[in-house]
Every structure is written in C-alpha cells, then in structure tokens.
Design an enzyme around this catalytic site. Structure first.
Site, PDB file in Angstrom:
ATOM      1  N   SER A   1       8.387 -24.862 -32.606  1.00  0.00           N
ATOM      2  CA  SER A   1       9.439 -25.611 -33.310  1.00  0.00           C
ATOM      3  C   SER A   1       9.888 -26.771 -32.443  1.00  0.00           C
ATOM      4  O   SER A   1      10.371 -26.576 -31.324  1.00  0.00           O
ATOM      5  CB  SER A   1      10.638 -24.697 -33.584  1.00  0.00           C
ATOM      6  OG  SER A   1      11.775 -25.490 -33.881  1.00  0.00           O
TER       7      SER A   1
ATOM      8  N   HIS B   1       6.275 -26.482 -36.439  1.00  0.00           N
ATOM      9  CA  HIS B   1       7.434 -26.100 -37.250  1.00  0.00           C
ATOM     10  C   HIS B   1       8.517 -27.166 -37.100  1.00  0.00           C
ATOM     11  O   HIS B   1       8.913 -27.519 -35.983  1.00  0.00           O
ATOM     12  CB  HIS B   1       7.938 -24.735 -36.749  1.00  0.00           C
ATOM     13  CG  HIS B   1       9.003 -24.109 -37.571  1.00  0.00           C
ATOM     14  ND1 HIS B   1       8.751 -23.385 -38.720  1.00  0.00           N
ATOM     15  CD2 HIS B   1      10.351 -24.073 -37.396  1.00  0.00           C
ATOM     16  CE1 HIS B   1       9.887 -22.929 -39.219  1.00  0.00           C
ATOM     17  NE2 HIS B   1      10.879 -23.332 -38.430  1.00  0.00           N
TER      18      HIS B   1
ATOM     19  N   ASP C   1      12.341 -28.133 -38.207  1.00  0.00           N
ATOM     20  CA  ASP C   1      13.591 -27.581 -38.732  1.00  0.00           C
ATOM     21  C   ASP C   1      14.490 -28.676 -39.276  1.00  0.00           C
ATOM     22  O   ASP C   1      14.929 -29.555 -38.527  1.00  0.00           O
ATOM     23  CB  ASP C   1      14.331 -26.843 -37.603  1.00  0.00           C
ATOM     24  CG  ASP C   1      13.660 -25.531 -37.256  1.00  0.00           C
ATOM     25  OD1 ASP C   1      13.507 -24.703 -38.175  1.00  0.00           O
ATOM     26  OD2 ASP C   1      13.271 -25.349 -36.094  1.00  0.00           O
TER      27      ASP C   1
ATOM     28  N   MET D   1      18.076 -29.522 -40.971  1.00  0.00           N
ATOM     29  CA  MET D   1      19.424 -28.950 -41.143  1.00  0.00           C
ATOM     30  C   MET D   1      20.364 -30.026 -41.678  1.00  0.00           C
ATOM     31  O   MET D   1      20.338 -31.162 -41.198  1.00  0.00           O
ATOM     32  CB  MET D   1      19.949 -28.469 -39.790  1.00  0.00           C
ATOM     33  CG  MET D   1      19.028 -27.479 -39.110  1.00  0.00           C
ATOM     34  SD  MET D   1      19.735 -26.960 -37.540  1.00  0.00           S
ATOM     35  CE  MET D   1      18.425 -25.914 -36.932  1.00  0.00           C
TER      36      MET D   1
ATOM     37  N   HIS E   1      10.808 -26.385 -42.500  1.00  0.00           N
ATOM     38  CA  HIS E   1      11.792 -25.340 -42.823  1.00  0.00           C
ATOM     39  C   HIS E   1      13.082 -26.031 -43.251  1.00  0.00           C
ATOM     40  O   HIS E   1      13.787 -26.602 -42.416  1.00  0.00           O
ATOM     41  CB  HIS E   1      11.988 -24.491 -41.546  1.00  0.00           C
ATOM     42  CG  HIS E   1      12.993 -23.401 -41.663  1.00  0.00           C
ATOM     43  ND1 HIS E   1      13.441 -22.694 -40.568  1.00  0.00           N
ATOM     44  CD2 HIS E   1      13.641 -22.873 -42.733  1.00  0.00           C
ATOM     45  CE1 HIS E   1      14.320 -21.792 -40.950  1.00  0.00           C
ATOM     46  NE2 HIS E   1      14.461 -21.878 -42.259  1.00  0.00           N
TER      47      HIS E   1
ATOM     48  N   MET F   1      16.639 -26.001 -44.117  1.00  0.00           N
ATOM     49  CA  MET F   1      17.919 -25.285 -44.060  1.00  0.00           C
ATOM     50  C   MET F   1      18.960 -26.206 -44.665  1.00  0.00           C
ATOM     51  O   MET F   1      19.818 -26.760 -43.960  1.00  0.00           O
ATOM     52  CB  MET F   1      18.245 -24.912 -42.608  1.00  0.00           C
ATOM     53  CG  MET F   1      17.379 -23.774 -42.095  1.00  0.00           C
ATOM     54  SD  MET F   1      17.412 -23.635 -40.306  1.00  0.00           S
ATOM     55  CE  MET F   1      16.175 -24.861 -39.899  1.00  0.00           C
TER      56      MET F   1
ATOM     57  N   MET G   1      14.192 -14.764 -41.039  1.00  0.00           N
ATOM     58  CA  MET G   1      14.959 -15.284 -39.895  1.00  0.00           C
ATOM     59  C   MET G   1      15.372 -14.111 -38.995  1.00  0.00           C
ATOM     60  O   MET G   1      15.954 -13.130 -39.469  1.00  0.00           O
ATOM     61  CB  MET G   1      16.226 -16.006 -40.372  1.00  0.00           C
ATOM     62  CG  MET G   1      15.995 -17.317 -41.096  1.00  0.00           C
ATOM     63  SD  MET G   1      15.022 -18.545 -40.184  1.00  0.00           S
ATOM     64  CE  MET G   1      15.953 -18.746 -38.669  1.00  0.00           C
TER      65      MET G   1
ATOM     66  N   ASP H   1      11.130 -16.298 -37.369  1.00  0.00           N
ATOM     67  CA  ASP H   1      11.714 -17.471 -36.715  1.00  0.00           C
ATOM     68  C   ASP H   1      13.039 -17.104 -36.059  1.00  0.00           C
ATOM     69  O   ASP H   1      13.966 -16.659 -36.731  1.00  0.00           O
ATOM     70  CB  ASP H   1      11.931 -18.540 -37.815  1.00  0.00           C
ATOM     71  CG  ASP H   1      12.452 -19.862 -37.312  1.00  0.00           C
ATOM     72  OD1 ASP H   1      12.590 -20.051 -36.090  1.00  0.00           O
ATOM     73  OD2 ASP H   1      12.715 -20.732 -38.171  1.00  0.00           O
TER      74      ASP H   1
END
Ligand code: DX5
Ligand code: ZN
Length: 229
Positions: free
Chosen positions: A17, A42, A44, A46, A75, A77, A146, A184
C-alpha cells in the site's frame, strides 16, 4: 478498458500500500517493490467522511498507470463511491473495491464497476458481519476484510480478524466462485501466517514494507510466510 487482474487462482499475492510510501520518491518506491516481487499495488482513497482521514484522488492512479506493470488495486474508503468509479476507471484502476458500509446499493455499484471494464471488490470493516456479503457473492471478484479500522496506516492487527477471515473463506467456498480474499491492516511477517492459515490469498501491507529500513527485505519476509507464493 481491460483489467490486468486475473480471477483468484490459489496463488498468494502481496499488494504493497503506497499510503506509507515516501511520496517524494513514489516512482522509485514502486519500482523497488515491483522488482522485489510485489504482485499488485494497493492505492488507498480516503474522503475525510467515510474515514477520518484524506489521502489521494484519481490523479495518483493516472500517474502510476503505464509506469508500473503492477495491477492497480484501488480501495475506495469513500461515501457515495458511485460518483468516483468512472474517474478512477479512466485513470487506470484495474480493481475498484467499495465498502459494504458506504450506504448505497452495493449490488448496483458492483454492476457499475463491471460496466467500466474493471474488476469489482467489496470490503467490510472490523465490526461488520460477514453475512452482509451473502447477497453479492455472485458478483464480486474480491472480498477485502479489514483487519484494522480503516483510515490510517501503521495500526495494530485486530486479533478477531482470523476468525472473520475464516467465515469469509467459507462463504467464498460455498459460492463455488473464484473470488480473491484480501486482508488489509497490520500485516507484517508475524501476522501474515495467521491470515494465510485463515484462508486469505491477497495480503496488503503498507507500513511493514515502506516504513521498514529495507522494504525489499520486508516484502521478502512477508512472502516467506506464504508457502507456495
Ligand atoms: C487503512 C488502509 C490500509 C493501510 C494499511 O485504512 O486501508 O491499506 O495502508 O497500512 P498498514 O499495513 O500499515 O496497516
Ligand atoms: Zn487499503
């Protein structure tokens, strides 16, 4: 748009990540883990609402697209993920994972992701019952469990995670479909064997790789936890 992500095939994959990477040297960091045997990258995302932190937008995916051979595992979020699927697909995401808790009709969101030519994943936070996944097992390419509360890198692995991973593995097996089971949060050389024994096949690791003195060695140690990777 075509995804570089193959259906689950029993292999164990490592997905570093970039949340914990040195962004000043992102290209170098990515090449380093790619050469060391990383399988996916990966990313992330957010939004400051779904999780109490902000990270990246589609621009970071564009900047990686074409510069690395690693599939881009994004991913999300975020609240209202449906608003962002097309920008991330256009930017070069190979897989888009949305959260079961994001408040929309997950099945519709997954259909939308597939219509963009991208693989589709669904994720559950630590307090969400794996049973919520039952209705979408026929649609997903990946389930992301998660093992920390999402929002930040560098947190400790939650001890209840292996039991939850086992439950998800049973659901996947009962579906008869080839679905990746990704984990993760807090993954390192000590916790990797626990999640692999529980049935995970894709391991995300951020701080254990990028905050290590030697990321190549750190990745290698996590890979060692997987007997046949
Ligand atoms: C957390 C993110 C993770 C994070 C993992 O919300 O989804 O992908 O980067 O970081 P580590 O491996 O440090 O727990
Ligand atoms: Zn993540």
């Amino acid at each position: 748009m075509t995804s570089k992500i193959a259906p689950a095939n029993g292999k164990i994959l490592i997905a570093p990540s970039i949340l914990s990477a040195d962004l000043f040297r992102l290209g170098e960091e990515v090449k380093r883990v790619e050469n060391a045997g990383a399988d996916w990258l990966h990313v992330d995302i957010m939004d400051g609402h779904f999780v109490p932190n902000l990270s990246f937008g589609p621009a970071i995916v564009s900047s990686l697209n074409g510069k690395t051979a690693l599939p881009l595992d994004v991913h999300l979020m975020v609240e209202h993920p449906e608003q962002f699927l097309e920008p991330f697909a256009r930017a070069g995401a190979d897989l888009l994972t949305v959260h079961a808790e994001a408040g929309n009709n997950v099945s519709d969101v997954l259909k939308q992701i597939h219509s963009l030519g991208v693989k589709a994943g669904v994720s559950i936070k630590p307090d969400t019952a794996p049973e919520v996944l039952s209705g979408v097992l026929g649609q997903v390419d990946l389930i992301l469990v998660m093992s920390v509360y999402p929002g930040f890198g560098g947190q400790s692995f939650l001890p209840q995670s292996p039991a939850r991973i086992r439950q998800v593995r049973e659901l996947i097996n009962s579906s008869g479909r080839n679905i990746w089971l990704e984990v993760d949060g807090g993954i390192n050389a000590e916790t990797a064997p626990l999640v692999l024994q529980a049935g995970a096949d894709v391991l995300v690791a951020g701080s254990a790789i990028f905050s290590a003195g030697d990321p190549v060695q750190a990745l290698y140690q996590i890979k060692q936890a997987a007997p046949h990777s």
